[in-house]
Design a protein around this motif. Structure first.
Motif, short mmCIF file in Angstrom:
data_model
loop_
_atom_site.label_atom_id
_atom_site.label_comp_id
_atom_site.label_asym_id
_atom_site.label_seq_id
_atom_site.Cartn_x
_atom_site.Cartn_y
_atom_site.Cartn_z
N GLN A 39 0.83 -1.20 0.00
CA GLN A 39 0.00 0.00 0.00
C GLN A 39 0.87 1.26 0.00
OE1 GLN A 39 -2.18 -1.09 3.52
NE2 GLN A 39 -4.02 -1.61 2.35
N GLN A 40 1.90 1.26 0.82
CA GLN A 40 2.79 2.42 0.87
C GLN A 40 3.53 2.62 -0.45
OE1 GLN A 40 5.35 2.09 4.29
NE2 GLN A 40 3.75 2.78 5.70
N GLN A 41 3.93 1.55 -1.08
CA GLN A 41 4.66 1.65 -2.35
C GLN A 41 3.75 2.24 -3.44
OE1 GLN A 41 6.19 -2.03 -3.84
NE2 GLN A 41 7.04 -1.10 -5.67
N VAL A 42 2.54 1.73 -3.55
CA VAL A 42 1.61 2.19 -4.58
C VAL A 42 1.20 3.64 -4.33
CG1 VAL A 42 -0.69 1.86 -5.57
CG2 VAL A 42 0.77 -0.13 -5.10
N LEU A 43 0.94 3.97 -3.08
CA LEU A 43 0.42 5.29 -2.74
C LEU A 43 1.52 6.26 -2.30
CD1 LEU A 43 -2.73 4.00 -0.81
CD2 LEU A 43 -2.64 4.89 -3.16
N ALA A 44 2.76 5.93 -2.57
CA ALA A 44 3.90 6.75 -2.14
C ALA A 44 3.77 8.23 -2.50
CB ALA A 44 5.20 6.17 -2.70
N PRO A 45 3.24 8.59 -3.67
CA PRO A 45 3.12 10.02 -3.98
C PRO A 45 2.23 10.78 -2.99
CG PRO A 45 2.89 8.73 -5.98
CD PRO A 45 2.87 7.76 -4.83
N LEU A 46 1.41 10.06 -2.24
CA LEU A 46 0.47 10.69 -1.32
C LEU A 46 0.96 10.68 0.13
CD1 LEU A 46 -2.77 9.01 -2.73
CD2 LEU A 46 -1.74 11.18 -3.43
N ALA A 47 2.14 10.16 0.36
CA ALA A 47 2.64 9.93 1.72
C ALA A 47 2.60 11.19 2.59
CB ALA A 47 4.05 9.36 1.68
N ALA A 48 3.03 12.31 2.05
CA ALA A 48 3.12 13.53 2.85
C ALA A 48 1.76 14.02 3.33
CB ALA A 48 3.82 14.63 2.05
N ASP A 49 0.71 13.73 2.57
CA ASP A 49 -0.63 14.23 2.90
C ASP A 49 -1.56 13.16 3.47
OD1 ASP A 49 -0.08 16.84 1.94
OD2 ASP A 49 -0.39 16.13 -0.11
N TRP A 50 -1.16 11.91 3.43
CA TRP A 50 -2.04 10.79 3.75
C TRP A 50 -2.78 10.97 5.08
CZ3 TRP A 50 -4.16 6.85 1.23
CH2 TRP A 50 -4.80 5.86 1.99
N ASN A 51 -2.08 11.31 6.13
CA ASN A 51 -2.70 11.37 7.46
C ASN A 51 -3.74 12.48 7.59
OD1 ASN A 51 -1.30 9.13 8.34
ND2 ASN A 51 0.39 10.33 9.13
N ARG A 52 -3.76 13.42 6.64
CA ARG A 52 -4.76 14.50 6.67
C ARG A 52 -6.02 14.15 5.89
NH1 ARG A 52 -0.69 19.23 5.13
NH2 ARG A 52 -0.98 18.11 3.20
N ALA A 85 0.50 14.68 -9.14
CA ALA A 85 -0.07 15.91 -9.71
C ALA A 85 -1.34 16.30 -8.97
CB ALA A 85 -0.34 15.72 -11.20
N TRP A 86 -2.16 15.31 -8.61
CA TRP A 86 -3.41 15.58 -7.88
C TRP A 86 -3.11 16.25 -6.54
CZ3 TRP A 86 -8.40 15.68 -9.09
CH2 TRP A 86 -9.35 15.66 -8.07
N THR A 87 -2.07 15.78 -5.84
CA THR A 87 -1.74 16.36 -4.55
C THR A 87 -1.27 17.80 -4.68
OG1 THR A 87 0.58 15.65 -4.51
CG2 THR A 87 -1.06 14.12 -3.61
N GLU A 88 -0.79 18.18 -5.86
CA GLU A 88 -0.28 19.53 -6.07
C GLU A 88 -1.36 20.52 -6.49
OE1 GLU A 88 2.85 18.70 -8.83
OE2 GLU A 88 4.18 17.94 -7.26
N LEU A 89 -2.57 20.03 -6.75
CA LEU A 89 -3.67 20.92 -7.12
C LEU A 89 -4.25 21.60 -5.89
CD1 LEU A 89 -5.63 18.59 -9.59
CD2 LEU A 89 -4.07 20.46 -10.18
N SER A 90 -4.77 22.79 -6.11
CA SER A 90 -5.46 23.48 -5.02
C SER A 90 -6.83 22.84 -4.83
CB SER A 90 -5.62 24.96 -5.34
OG SER A 90 -6.53 25.12 -6.42
N GLU A 91 -7.44 23.10 -3.70
CA GLU A 91 -8.78 22.54 -3.44
C GLU A 91 -9.80 23.03 -4.46
OE1 GLU A 91 -10.98 19.70 -2.06
OE2 GLU A 91 -8.94 19.99 -1.36
N PRO A 92 -9.79 24.32 -4.85
CA PRO A 92 -10.74 24.76 -5.89
C PRO A 92 -10.52 24.02 -7.23
CG PRO A 92 -9.90 26.67 -4.72
CD PRO A 92 -9.11 25.48 -4.24
#
Length: 131
Positions: A39-52, A85-92
């Motif tokens: 799970q961590q390997q596949v979702l690695a790009p999201l690691a910094a934000d995952w807990n939020r 790229a998704w994690t780098e988008l703003s919420e709007p």
């Protein structure tokens, strides 16, 4: 990247993030440290934000993991680039993409396929460099 290309890629990513089936983690709201190595390997790009992320968002993202192994290496890399790229988008920007995806899903199948074909053809064309 022009807005149409960015939007098309984002819509395709949103489609991947909407689960086709439910695959739940043993934990309803797992922290990053509680994910297994796959799970961590596949979702690695999201690691910094995952807990939020909200619990339902985490569960949606975890549905990607079992299907990831079925993808070619190139598809896996593309998926991980799009997750990043998704994690780098703003919420709007994310909200706009979600709204466009919802509109696309409400189209009759023939119109939906035409719209997706147009988006794919725009993405296939090389984008002019920004000045």
């Amino acid at each position: 990247m022009n807005k149409a290309g960015w939007l098309a890629k984002a819509i395709c990513l949103a489609g991947l993030l909407i689960p086709n089936f439910v695959h739940s983690s043993p934990l309803a709201d797992p922290r990053w440290e509680q994910l297994n190595s796959e799970q961590q390997q596949v979702l690695a790009p999201l690691a910094a934000d995952w807990n939020r992320y909200a619990p339902d968002k985490k569960q949606d993202l975890l549905t990607i993991v079992p299907r990831f192994a079925e993808l070619t290496s190139g598809q896996q890399q593309r998926l991980q680039r799009r997750l990043k790229a998704w994690t780098e988008l703003s919420e709007p920007q994310r909200d706009e993409i979600r709204a466009n995806w919802k509109k696309l899903q409400q189209l009759p199948p023939a119109q939906r396929e035409q719209a997706l074909s147009r988006l794919r053809s725009r993405n296939a064309k090389p984008l002019a460099p920004s000045p």
